[in-house]
Design an enzyme around this catalytic site. Structure first.
Site, PDB file in Angstrom:
ATOM      1  CD  GLU A  75      -2.862  -1.345   2.280  1.00  0.00           C
ATOM      2  OE1 GLU A  75      -2.518  -0.795   3.353  1.00  0.00           O
ATOM      3  OE2 GLU A  75      -3.882  -2.036   2.185  1.00  0.00           O
TER       4      GLU A  75
ATOM      5  CD  GLU B 156      -4.511  -5.938   1.820  1.00  0.00           C
ATOM      6  OE1 GLU B 156      -5.330  -5.471   2.643  1.00  0.00           O
ATOM      7  OE2 GLU B 156      -3.287  -5.766   1.901  1.00  0.00           O
TER       8      GLU B 156
END
Length: 882
Positions: free
Chosen positions: A484, A550
């Protein structure tokens, strides 16, 4: 000076045969270690590494391992996986780094080699810094830093004359160790090191009290001649669009390696490899020091290709690379397993995301997010093999290794090669610790955290080293700058513009795990989620990010699993309040990071006790992950090019996001996903009633019979449809809606929907059974089902393989959601791991379902029993016949 020369195959093969008896020898130093807290000693490394220094009173040490694994094995601390035992272990943040600073000592026998032979000492991972001594001499000129940077020492001249040697290593913890204040990665300062971040705690794990301090990876002794081969690289190029079967156009093989000449004078010889009976060689003269040598490209005719799981076989070749001196003595050799494949990516303009191809064929990514096998870094080949095999059994084709952990070990990659799992490998870093978001739990501001780690040069050196370690594995498909977030700009630019082009240019490198280079659409950039329990319609109807890195849901195991780590007094059912949307949870459940099932359990009836709660949770598990896989697949190439589930496994006893527990006991998530992700699969959209077929293969199928039937709670059958259909390769096709028919049938008590797909030979190729609620959304009919009349028989097909036949007589009620396990005949305890080709199976009236079990017969040599229980079947055990 390099001299290019072609040498006949017969001469090369003769060289391989005649020199084989003096080839390189490597062995692991993995037993017999001793340790002691450094603060208890007043001696230096030179003294401790002398053979006459007494260590008989020292503790036995676990290497590879950590200080904490040694303490656990020596019963100095309790099992941190059970209850709240972890809180009884001193945390390094409170007691200080000296508490976990230890000396590790190993005595071993190795004599000085004759002539120009060399002996090397290799460390594959020490956390976090260390000094290394052998026989009174310090081997490292300056302190070694970095959890992921390998160490290699030429110890030839320091070996004892009598062959009795002592190795002593002082290991220091990370600095800083991080404050485990409950934030993601604690206060974030653990990320100032080049090390694992989750050790300071995360939302799925408690802090690891020693922060994994120790000699955590393999230590080896390696013996060679004057020249050793370092970091060989094998690149395979597979041009064009390939088919799984039939003859293949040639593939191009490119091989190179660093050759290190430890002698003081030049050494002449031949660098050569044999692949599939063919040899490529080059004569070279090596000056003292290291030189990079590239062999001529080789065209392998009609190669057997490596494919991801579900698309084709995982063919692997052995490539033997060696250097032999001009006098025909092998100085060093390496065996490399080669999977011949080529990975490419393009932008899919319809989905607005990246699309992955292998050997020219597009692959719909079905993946799972992976942390590590064990939070305490207790890695074994068998455990890696079992965990990756579970992912294969889920019908996934990719594992993403999360960036807050480590760059995975060669043994993990070997298992992924074997089972056809592509790997999406994050580099170290996370948005949580490294400053993507403002976070009051963090010690330092975003601008400061954005510069983590402190030592950028160490990060770059470490990542170069780790790339070289794993780049030959065909399963490695994607490099990612971090979880991320990218690393700091100077590191990122070096990775993108220099390191990857030079060291591994054949793989896709993306900036970070949810980068807009991965996917961007009208939703607005890329991202991840949703997480947690969902209405099934969400997976089908609500469009999320087109390559979602995710997305996940719940995932506790059954009652037998929960008993392994929950004390009896904490077996308390969570209480969900529908008015507030909140759940009252036992403190140990909270400690083990329970994620709520909310409204989903009560639809099956209020649970009577913990066992009932856990059983009903499995129904939710199955439905959630089947629905997730089917929902994404229903929009293959339209909305999505792939999805990756957060997450498929836990490295400790967490109560969320797992298809099997820490002890390798699978739950219903695994089998729901197994069905929902099948390569050729018939499925039902519970939102709009549409029947669909997903074809995740390269084959076109014609004259497929698609059958739809309904069964009421008493087993009465209603034929809904039976028609021939065609389905082309790599598509999802919509056929017809059963919404109105099923609404009428399910209105009062719910209904079972049975979808069956037969090939042109009338062979059943897929069956998918749904249990649908009544008009109120409740499973009222399930709550009053009659007892199952299922009969069970089992027999050994061969040692380690058992076939279980489940037969439901005609006219009976459906035998619903039957769970098989293999148990010890004396204790009744489950044998783990066991691999089931299906589980939590429903058997319709007049049908027989066969389930195959596989287990390690050497690990469990005595005769086990098959245990079975079901929704409407009382638990029983069954003898296995020969």
């Amino acid at each position: 000076m390099f001299v290019k020369k072609y040498i006949s195959l017969s001469i090369i093969l003769l060289c391989f045969v005649s020199a084989s008896s003096i080839a390189q020898t490597t062995y692991e130093l993995n037993t017999g270690w001793k340790c002691r807290k450094a603060g208890d000693l007043h001696n230096n490394g030179a003294q401790i590494s002398a053979n006459d220094f007494a260590i008989t009173s020292w503790e036995n040490a676990t290497v590879p391992g950590t200080v904490l694994t040694t303490q656990i094995n020596n019963k100095k601390v309790p099992d941190p996986f059970y209850g709240m035992n972890n809180e009884q272990i001193p945390d390094i943040y409170k007691v200080g780094r000296d508490y976990y600073t230890y000396w590790f000592v190993k005595d071993f026998n190795e004599t000085k080699p004759a002539a120009d032979g060399q002996v090397y000492l290799n460390f594959r991972g020490v956390n976090y810094s260390c000094d290394v001594f052998l026989n009174g001499h310090q081997l490292n000129a300056k302190r070694h830093y970095g959890m992921f940077l390998r160490q290699r020492y030429n110890i030839t001249k320091w070996l004892a004359k009598d062959g009795k040697n002592r190795l002593a290593v002082i290991v220091f913890p990370p600095d800083p160790v991080g404050n485990p204040n409950g934030g993601q990665g604690g206060d974030g300062t653990i990320a100032k090191n080049v090390s694992i971040q989750y050790t300071a705690g995360w939302d799925w794990i408690q802090p690891i009290k020693d922060r994994n301090t120790g000699i955590w990876d393999k230590v080896t002794i390696e013996k060679t001649g004057p020249v050793d081969i370092l970091d060989p690289q094998v690149v395979t190029l597979v041009p064009g669009v390939r088919q799984v079967t039939g003859s293949q156009a040639p593939a191009i093989i490119q091989v190179s390696a660093d050759l290190h000449n430890a002698a003081s004078t030049p050494v002449a010889g031949i660098l050569q490899y044999v692949l599939d009976g063919h040899s490529v060689a080059k004569k070279v003269t090596l000056k003292p020091g290291s030189q990079r040598i590239r062999l001529d490209d080789y065209q392998l005719k009609n190669p057997k290709l490596w494919w991801p799981n579900g698309y084709g076989p995982q063919n692997l070749y052995n490539l033997h690379l060696q250097f032999a001196t001009i006098s025909n003595k092998v100085s060093d050799g390496k065996d490399i397993e080669v999977g011949i494949r080529q990975i490419t990516t393009i932008r899919n303009e319809r989905t607005e995301s990246r699309q992955v191809s292998v050997n020219g064929q597009k692959i719909f990514i079905k993946g799972g997010d992976w942390i590590v096998s064990d939070e305490l870094l207790r890695f074994t080949d068998k455990r890696y093999d079992a965990e990756v095999r579970f992912h294969r059994d889920m019908n996934l084709n990719l594992i993403r290794v999360w960036g807050g952990a480590l760059l995975e070990r060669p043994e993990f990659y070997k298992a992924c090669d074997k089972y056809g799992m592509l790997v999406f490998q994050d580099m170290w870093g996370s948005g949580d610790c490294n400053g993507r978001w403002e976070d009051p739990m963090k010690l330092e501001d975003q601008w400061t955290r954005r510069k983590y780690p402190d030592d950028h040069a160490l990060y770059i050196e470490s990542i170069k080293d780790q790339i070289k370690m794993v780049r030959n594995y065909p399963s490695l498909a994607i490099w990612c700058g971090g979880n991320e977030i990218t690393p700091p700009e100077d590191i990122f630019v070096a990775l993108r513009d220099t390191i990857m082009p030079q060291l591994d240019s054949t793989r896709w490198f993306i900036p970070y795990s949810n980068s807009e280079e991965m996917s961007r659409n009208a939703i607005g950039g890329n991202g991840d989620g949703p997480y947690g329990i969902q209405q099934l319609s969400v997976f089908w109807d609500q469009r999320t990010f087109p390559f979602n890195s995710e997305v996940g849901s719940v995932g506790i195991n059954d009652y037998a699993s929960l008993k392994r780590f929950l004390p009896a007094e904490n077996m308390v059912i969570p209480e969900y309040n529908a008015n507030t949307g909140k759940t009252k949870t036992d403190k140990v459940w909270e400690y083990h990071k329970y994620i709520g099932y909310d409204w989903s359990i009560d639809k099956y009836g209020k649970p009577k006790d913990m066992e009932d709660f856990a059983e009903k949770a499995q129904l939710v598990n199955y439905d959630q992950y089947r629905g997730l896989a089917e929902g994404f697949t229903s929009h293959m190439w339209d909305w999505y090019t792939g999805f990756i589930i957060w997450k498929t496994q836990n490295p400790w006893t967490a109560m969320r996001g797992q298809m099997y527990d820490y002890y390798l006991d699978p739950n219903a998530c695994l089998y729901g996903l197994h069905h929902g992700s099948k390569p050729l699969h018939v499925m039902f959209n519970q939102s709009d009633g549409m029947v669909m077929i997903a074809n995740n293969t390269f084959e076109n199928y014609t004259n497929m019979m698609l059958v739809a039937k309904a069964y009421d709670i008493n087993g009465k059958e209603t034929q809904l449809s039976a028609q021939f259909e065609d389905v082309t390769a790599t598509v999802t096709k919509r056929y017809y809606s059963l919404k109105e028919d099923l609404a009428n049938l399910a209105k009062n008590e719910g209904v079972f929907l049975d979808l069956e797909l037969y090939d042109h030979n009338q062979k059943l190729v897929d069956q998918n059974i749904y249990w649908l609620p009544d008009e109120k959304g409740e499973y009222s009919g399930l709550q009053k089902m009659s007892a199952s009349q299922l009969t069970i028989s089992s027999k050994y097909e061969k040692p380690g393989t058992i076939k279980v036949d489940l037969t439901n007589p005609a006219g009976a009620v459906p035998a619903f959601f039957n769970h098989l396990t293999l148990v010890d005949a004396k204790s009744g305890e489950r044998l783990l791991p066991v691999f089931y080709d299906d589980n939590y199976v429903t058997v319709l009236p007049g049908k027989t379902v066969s389930v195959w079990l596989q287990y390690d017969k050497d690990q469990y040599p005595s005769s086990p029993l098959v245990s079975i229980d079901g929704w409407n079947l009382k638990a029983r055990t069954v003898q296995i016949t020969q």
